[in-house]
Write a protein that holds these residues in place. Sequence first.
Motif, PDB file in Angstrom:
ATOM      1  N   MET A 153       0.846  -1.012   0.025  1.00  0.00           N
ATOM      2  CA  MET A 153      -0.052   0.141   0.151  1.00  0.00           C
ATOM      3  C   MET A 153       0.946   1.138  -0.087  1.00  0.00           C
ATOM      4  O   MET A 153       1.559   1.441   0.953  1.00  0.00           O
ATOM      5  N   ASN A 154       0.616   2.175  -0.982  1.00  0.00           N
ATOM      6  CA  ASN A 154       1.595   3.375  -1.034  1.00  0.00           C
ATOM      7  C   ASN A 154       0.857   4.443  -0.052  1.00  0.00           C
ATOM      8  O   ASN A 154      -0.154   4.023   0.518  1.00  0.00           O
ATOM      9  N   LYS A 155       1.647   5.446   0.021  1.00  0.00           N
ATOM     10  CA  LYS A 155       1.092   6.719   0.960  1.00  0.00           C
ATOM     11  C   LYS A 155      -0.192   7.004   0.642  1.00  0.00           C
ATOM     12  O   LYS A 155      -0.942   7.316   1.564  1.00  0.00           O
ATOM     13  N   THR A 156      -0.358   7.067  -0.752  1.00  0.00           N
ATOM     14  CA  THR A 156      -1.846   7.895  -1.181  1.00  0.00           C
ATOM     15  C   THR A 156      -2.714   6.950  -0.827  1.00  0.00           C
ATOM     16  O   THR A 156      -3.898   7.454  -0.279  1.00  0.00           O
ATOM     17  N   GLU A 157      -2.870   5.698  -1.056  1.00  0.00           N
ATOM     18  CA  GLU A 157      -3.697   4.561  -0.687  1.00  0.00           C
ATOM     19  C   GLU A 157      -3.983   4.630   0.858  1.00  0.00           C
ATOM     20  O   GLU A 157      -4.988   4.418   1.461  1.00  0.00           O
ATOM     21  N   ARG A 158      -2.880   4.666   1.591  1.00  0.00           N
ATOM     22  CA  ARG A 158      -2.883   4.643   3.072  1.00  0.00           C
ATOM     23  C   ARG A 158      -3.490   5.609   3.660  1.00  0.00           C
ATOM     24  O   ARG A 158      -4.371   5.578   4.472  1.00  0.00           O
ATOM     25  N   MET A 159      -3.389   6.983   3.138  1.00  0.00           N
ATOM     26  CA  MET A 159      -3.921   8.217   3.772  1.00  0.00           C
ATOM     27  C   MET A 159      -5.577   8.100   3.426  1.00  0.00           C
ATOM     28  O   MET A 159      -6.416   8.408   4.482  1.00  0.00           O
ATOM     29  N   LEU A 160      -5.969   7.705   2.234  1.00  0.00           N
ATOM     30  CA  LEU A 160      -7.355   7.591   1.818  1.00  0.00           C
ATOM     31  C   LEU A 160      -7.906   6.289   2.669  1.00  0.00           C
ATOM     32  O   LEU A 160      -9.017   6.702   3.350  1.00  0.00           O
ATOM     33  N   ALA A 161      -7.082   5.432   3.210  1.00  0.00           N
ATOM     34  CA  ALA A 161      -7.751   4.213   4.044  1.00  0.00           C
ATOM     35  C   ALA A 161      -7.863   4.816   5.509  1.00  0.00           C
ATOM     36  O   ALA A 161      -8.670   4.458   6.153  1.00  0.00           O
ATOM     37  N   ILE A 162      -7.045   5.581   5.892  1.00  0.00           N
ATOM     38  CA  ILE A 162      -7.120   6.274   7.318  1.00  0.00           C
ATOM     39  C   ILE A 162      -8.159   7.058   7.363  1.00  0.00           C
ATOM     40  O   ILE A 162      -9.007   7.021   8.441  1.00  0.00           O
ATOM     41  N   VAL A 163      -8.624   7.959   6.329  1.00  0.00           N
ATOM     42  CA  VAL A 163      -9.923   8.746   6.457  1.00  0.00           C
ATOM     43  C   VAL A 163     -11.051   7.775   6.407  1.00  0.00           C
ATOM     44  O   VAL A 163     -12.065   8.027   7.297  1.00  0.00           O
ATOM     45  N   ILE A 164     -11.030   6.700   5.755  1.00  0.00           N
ATOM     46  CA  ILE A 164     -12.336   5.727   5.633  1.00  0.00           C
ATOM     47  C   ILE A 164     -12.263   5.168   7.175  1.00  0.00           C
ATOM     48  O   ILE A 164     -13.378   4.951   7.801  1.00  0.00           O
ATOM     49  N   GLU A 165     -11.157   4.747   7.717  1.00  0.00           N
ATOM     50  CA  GLU A 165     -11.361   4.195   9.087  1.00  0.00           C
ATOM     51  C   GLU A 165     -11.695   5.100  10.088  1.00  0.00           C
ATOM     52  O   GLU A 165     -12.641   4.574  10.879  1.00  0.00           O
ATOM     53  N   LEU A 166     -11.423   6.209   9.939  1.00  0.00           N
ATOM     54  CA  LEU A 166     -11.787   7.560  11.035  1.00  0.00           C
ATOM     55  C   LEU A 166     -13.309   7.538  10.772  1.00  0.00           C
ATOM     56  O   LEU A 166     -14.018   7.787  11.681  1.00  0.00           O
ATOM     57  N   GLN A 167     -13.794   7.606   9.540  1.00  0.00           N
ATOM     58  CA  GLN A 167     -15.394   7.654   9.223  1.00  0.00           C
ATOM     59  C   GLN A 167     -15.974   6.500  10.068  1.00  0.00           C
ATOM     60  O   GLN A 167     -17.102   6.592  10.550  1.00  0.00           O
ATOM     61  N   ARG A 168     -15.419   5.331   9.711  1.00  0.00           N
ATOM     62  CA  ARG A 168     -16.279   4.068  10.399  1.00  0.00           C
ATOM     63  C   ARG A 168     -16.146   3.849  11.697  1.00  0.00           C
ATOM     64  O   ARG A 168     -17.279   3.539  12.228  1.00  0.00           O
ATOM     65  N   LYS A 169     -15.139   4.388  12.302  1.00  0.00           N
ATOM     66  CA  LYS A 169     -14.747   3.938  13.781  1.00  0.00           C
ATOM     67  C   LYS A 169     -15.042   5.275  14.646  1.00  0.00           C
ATOM     68  O   LYS A 169     -14.924   5.097  16.113  1.00  0.00           O
ATOM     69  N   GLY A 170     -14.753   6.503  14.013  1.00  0.00           N
ATOM     70  CA  GLY A 170     -15.015   7.683  14.995  1.00  0.00           C
ATOM     71  C   GLY A 170     -13.712   8.199  15.544  1.00  0.00           C
ATOM     72  O   GLY A 170     -13.175   9.259  15.134  1.00  0.00           O
ATOM     73  N   VAL A 171     -13.206   7.551  16.452  1.00  0.00           N
ATOM     74  CA  VAL A 171     -11.953   7.958  17.204  1.00  0.00           C
ATOM     75  C   VAL A 171     -10.862   6.808  17.225  1.00  0.00           C
ATOM     76  O   VAL A 171     -11.238   5.642  17.318  1.00  0.00           O
ATOM     77  N   LEU A 172      -9.760   6.968  16.677  1.00  0.00           N
ATOM     78  CA  LEU A 172      -8.698   6.244  16.736  1.00  0.00           C
ATOM     79  C   LEU A 172      -7.267   6.547  17.006  1.00  0.00           C
ATOM     80  O   LEU A 172      -7.028   7.664  16.695  1.00  0.00           O
ATOM     81  N   ARG A 173      -6.493   5.864  17.874  1.00  0.00           N
ATOM     82  CA  ARG A 173      -5.065   6.288  18.098  1.00  0.00           C
ATOM     83  C   ARG A 173      -4.155   5.953  17.100  1.00  0.00           C
ATOM     84  O   ARG A 173      -4.455   4.972  16.302  1.00  0.00           O
TER      85      ARG A 173
END
Length: 315
Positions: free
Chosen positions: A1-21
Amino acid sequence: MNKTERMLAIVIELQRKGVLRAEDLAARFETSIRTIYRDIQALSEAGVPVAGAPGVGYSLMEGYFLPPVSFTAEEAVGLLIGTDFVKVRLDAEYGAKARSAQEKIEVILPGSVREESERIRSTLRLLHERGTRTHEHEKEILEPLRRAILQKRRVRFRYSKDAPAPEGYGQNERTVDPYGLVYSQGVWMLVAFCGLRQDIRHFRLSRMNKLVVQEDTFRILPGFHFPDYRPADNRNVIVRMLVDQTIADRVHESNTFYMESFEPGEGGWLAQFRVRQVEDILRWTLGWGAAVRVLEPESLRERVREEIENMLKHY
């Protein structure tokens, strides 16, 4: 997973779970915490409103939504096959929702991706042969059961314990607190707290009749968490059989729930099973005829002999 894909995935995870460390995100994407810090900073600089609270974690500011994402052909195929499965296995309501989702997915796909997904999908098939799809009787029961589980309402039904039976034949009435539904090896089962047995029990939907959702509600047993639930294994009877070489492949591929081992032996293949009672595997054994020989226990050998003698009376 490159940086762009990872950044998009981070936003998706934050949308799904609300708060993440940062630690949670680093574990999720198998990278370092320092890398996550850099990704969060890059997202903020790109205009994504990520809020961070020391000791709490990162979250997206309220009201922010990620624009629609694009799918690869393989991702689209995965989703479309999933909707095919839902249409076959679940009740009419979810079947309609699956068809609607399928149409929406196909509409939003770019032309090139849609063509590629259709090409890939044309090489795959879900066979809906007799016995492979959910029976209509089960589908009729699924919908009210789903609603009862979500609303925490008790249900009453008539149940045949040993085998699917005609309505009203060999059945007893049960009132249960429905906790969840399980689909395993082609069978839908209800996991519920049984008022009669005062314990957690499993009920095959194919053996249920006259289902009525009650007005009264229930509370789940303290400490019970359905996603983590694992039933106690009470299969304490060991069965050993000798399988003729000519059908060894078919026996192995039958993938019966009770089989524990299958290995070559003298004069054929040795199969070992673990069951609750010998009747659990009696019909399966008889179905292979003389090509399968029971070695132990003697109680199963005796039951096989009894069934053969009863069959001879009809011929």
